[in-house]
Design a protein around this motif. Structure first.
Motif, PDB file in Angstrom:
ATOM      1  N   SER A   1      31.797  34.076  40.680  1.00 50.01           N
ATOM      2  CA  SER A   1      31.483  33.944  42.101  1.00 50.01           C
ATOM      3  C   SER A   1      32.527  34.517  43.055  1.00 50.01           C
ATOM      4  O   SER A   1      32.251  34.626  44.247  1.00 50.01           O
ATOM      5  CB  SER A   1      31.265  32.467  42.463  1.00 50.01           C
ATOM      6  N   PHE A   2      33.718  34.829  42.591  1.00 50.82           N
ATOM      7  CA  PHE A   2      34.743  35.330  43.503  1.00 50.82           C
ATOM      8  C   PHE A   2      35.787  36.126  42.742  1.00 50.82           C
ATOM      9  O   PHE A   2      35.831  36.110  41.512  1.00 50.82           O
ATOM     10  CB  PHE A   2      35.415  34.177  44.264  1.00 50.82           C
ATOM     11  N   ARG A   3      36.636  36.832  43.504  1.00 54.29           N
ATOM     12  CA  ARG A   3      37.764  37.562  42.955  1.00 54.29           C
ATOM     13  C   ARG A   3      39.043  37.005  43.579  1.00 54.29           C
ATOM     14  O   ARG A   3      39.105  36.766  44.796  1.00 54.29           O
ATOM     15  CB  ARG A   3      37.648  39.054  43.259  1.00 54.29           C
ATOM     16  N   GLY A   4      40.046  36.770  42.741  1.00 51.55           N
ATOM     17  CA  GLY A   4      41.299  36.226  43.248  1.00 51.55           C
ATOM     18  C   GLY A   4      42.381  36.345  42.203  1.00 51.55           C
ATOM     19  O   GLY A   4      42.162  36.857  41.098  1.00 51.55           O
ATOM     20  N   SER A   5      43.567  35.861  42.534  1.00 53.74           N
ATOM     21  CA  SER A   5      44.689  35.913  41.591  1.00 53.74           C
ATOM     22  C   SER A   5      44.456  34.990  40.405  1.00 53.74           C
ATOM     23  O   SER A   5      44.921  35.259  39.294  1.00 53.74           O
ATOM     24  CB  SER A   5      45.986  35.528  42.306  1.00 53.74           C
ATOM     25  N   HIS A   6      43.760  33.875  40.651  1.00 59.64           N
ATOM     26  CA  HIS A   6      43.438  32.903  39.609  1.00 59.64           C
ATOM     27  C   HIS A   6      41.932  32.639  39.687  1.00 59.64           C
ATOM     28  O   HIS A   6      41.452  32.132  40.704  1.00 59.64           O
ATOM     29  CB  HIS A   6      44.211  31.602  39.810  1.00 59.64           C
ATOM     30  N   GLU A   7      41.222  32.971  38.640  1.00 55.37           N
ATOM     31  CA  GLU A   7      39.775  32.760  38.646  1.00 55.37           C
ATOM     32  C   GLU A   7      39.443  31.641  37.662  1.00 55.37           C
ATOM     33  O   GLU A   7      39.900  30.528  37.837  1.00 55.37           O
ATOM     34  CB  GLU A   7      39.069  34.097  38.370  1.00 55.37           C
TER      35      GLU A   7
ATOM     36  N   LEU B   1      37.377  29.433  47.520  1.00 58.99           N
ATOM     37  CA  LEU B   1      37.806  29.166  46.154  1.00 58.99           C
ATOM     38  C   LEU B   1      38.996  30.036  45.765  1.00 58.99           C
ATOM     39  O   LEU B   1      39.935  29.574  45.122  1.00 58.99           O
ATOM     40  CB  LEU B   1      36.644  29.413  45.184  1.00 58.99           C
ATOM     41  N   ALA B   2      38.942  31.301  46.148  1.00 56.70           N
ATOM     42  CA  ALA B   2      40.036  32.218  45.815  1.00 56.70           C
ATOM     43  C   ALA B   2      41.356  31.748  46.402  1.00 56.70           C
ATOM     44  O   ALA B   2      42.422  31.947  45.807  1.00 56.70           O
ATOM     45  CB  ALA B   2      39.698  33.624  46.314  1.00 56.70           C
TER      46      ALA B   2
END
Length: 413
Positions: A150-156, A184-185
């Motif tokens: 559902s999202f892109r980030g440093s910690h998924e 969330l990201a």
């Protein structure tokens, strides 16, 4: 309506695999000196909760035994947000289905949906954690690291998400998801840092799998390494993830979807659909329409993610447990992923309806791909026209082209 001829192909991926997973876990636990952070008699919670992790029962049992060998008193607890119907008993049942029951683990399995608030982030977001984890003398967090759906980030998806969303129970998961995909990201690493400062986490076990759903690496993390090292493991997991090597597909046929396959029923990274405001759609594989044939048996009627498809069969619709599906959708707040698509009587009608929508007059020319599910993509079927333009070196034809066949009930053979 005519239909395309289909042939079986094999997709080849990098296949790094841990030859002896149990020995790797033992070695990693020794290297990170988890035993040195456990005092005799301490109650140590060992988490479980993410679906479909290879060797998870054996890995968790080794951690339990290592805690006991260090003098600790281990117990297994769910860390799965609101899954299992957001009830303690439901979550214990989910753990048991993963092979994480008391008999297999050799220790108690305890569960509660009660949380304790440990403070607030600077923006006022409550920092909550499962009461059992808070009351324990220490926690070991086990999870697979992989790209989130559902999202892109440093910690998924990973140890930090298990610590924050998983141990946040229904309240924590709902609160985090309420701020959307971009929330969330931001929240997962922020809450992770806050919880690591307030909770006695004695270690993390980060697992990375290859495209064949097998353990590719095992990394035991010291508490101070969890935040800094997980992004490196996420990058490794992104390279290893399964994918569809054929591109520009008119119709993708997915034989089954379910929570045992992905939190969204189908892995959005594989099908190339996010369908969330503010989240960029993947460039690959490029799928115009998606047809899902059925729910997996082990999803127990939870059809969260069905809204990612364009058409389903009545058989799939009739097997949906709407209470379980909507509970999942409301927690995530991504309600559109639980919307019901077009319903057709059988496979034949569903496929024909998509050709009509795509304005494909001659179905024999359609660019069609068919997979079992988004975990098992080693074997794939491609239509003649799609195969002609799919010259990827890791895509090999292993069967002859033949008619797309249906039985007397209109189901694909």
């Amino acid at each position: 309506m005519s239909f395309p001829k289909m042939a079986r192909f094999r997709q080849s991926f990098a296949a790094d695999t841990v030859s002896d997973v149990q020995a790797a876990v033992v070695s990693q636990l020794r290297a990170c000196d988890m035993a040195g952070r456990i005092k005799p008699g301490q109650r140590i919670a060992v988490t479980g909760g993410s679906r479909g992790i290879a060797n998870i029962s054996a890995i968790t049992r080794i951690v339990v035994d290592a805690v006991r060998a260090a003098g600790g008193v281990p117990f297994v607890m769910p860390a799965m947000g609101s899954h299992g119907g957001a009830t303690a008993q439901g979550q214990k049942e989910v753990l048991a289905s993963y092979g994480l029951g008391e008999l297999e683990m050799g220790c108690p399995v305890e569960a509660t949906m009660e949380v304790v608030e440990l403070g607030q982030l600077q923006d006022g977001t409550p920092i909550v954690v499962n009461r059992l984890a808070h009351e324990a003398d220490g926690v070991v967090v086990i999870n697979r690291v992989k790209p989130h759906t559902s999202f892109r980030g440093s910690h998924e998806s990973g140890v930090v998400k298990m610590l924050t969303i998983g141990l946040g129970c229904h309240r924590g998961a709902t609160m985090a998801h309420a701020q959307g995909a971009q929330g969330l990201a931001r929240l997962i690493p922020a809450l992770g840092e806050a919880l690591l400062a307030r909770l006695n986490v004695v270690g993390g076990i980060a697992l990375v799998e290859n495209a064949y759903d097998r353990t590719a690496s095992v990394t035991a993390l010291r508490p101070e390494e969890i935040l800094s090292k997980e992004p490196q493991l996420l990058a490794e997991a992104r390279v290893n993830m399964p994918r569809i090597l054929a591109h520009n597909i008119d119709l993708l046929i997915v034989d089954e979807m379910g929570k045992n396959i992905s939190g969204t029923g189908m892995d959005t990274n594989v099908i190339g659909r996010m369908m969330l405001p503010g989240v960029k759609e993947p460039d690959e594989p490029g799928v115009a329409r998606i047809f899902v044939r059925r729910l997996s048996d082990t999803t127990h009627g939870n059809a969260n993610g069905v809204g990612l498809s364009d058409v389903i069969t009545k058989q799939l619709f009739d097997s949906i447990d709407f209470e379980a599906t909507y509970a999942n959708a409301f927690t995530s707040t991504f309600l559109n992923r639980a919307y019901i698509p077009i319903i057709k009587a059988d496979d034949r009608e569903a496929i024909a309806s998509m050709f009509e929508v795509l304005r494909i007059d001659d179905g024999a020319t359609a660019r069609v791909a068919r997979i079992i599910n988004t975990i098992d993509v080693e074997h794939i079927q491609l239509s003649e026209s799609l195969a002609r333009t799919s010259d990827h070196p890791d895509l090999t034809q292993v069967g002859e082209f033949g008619d797309m066949c249906f039985d007397a009930d209109g189901a694909l053979v």
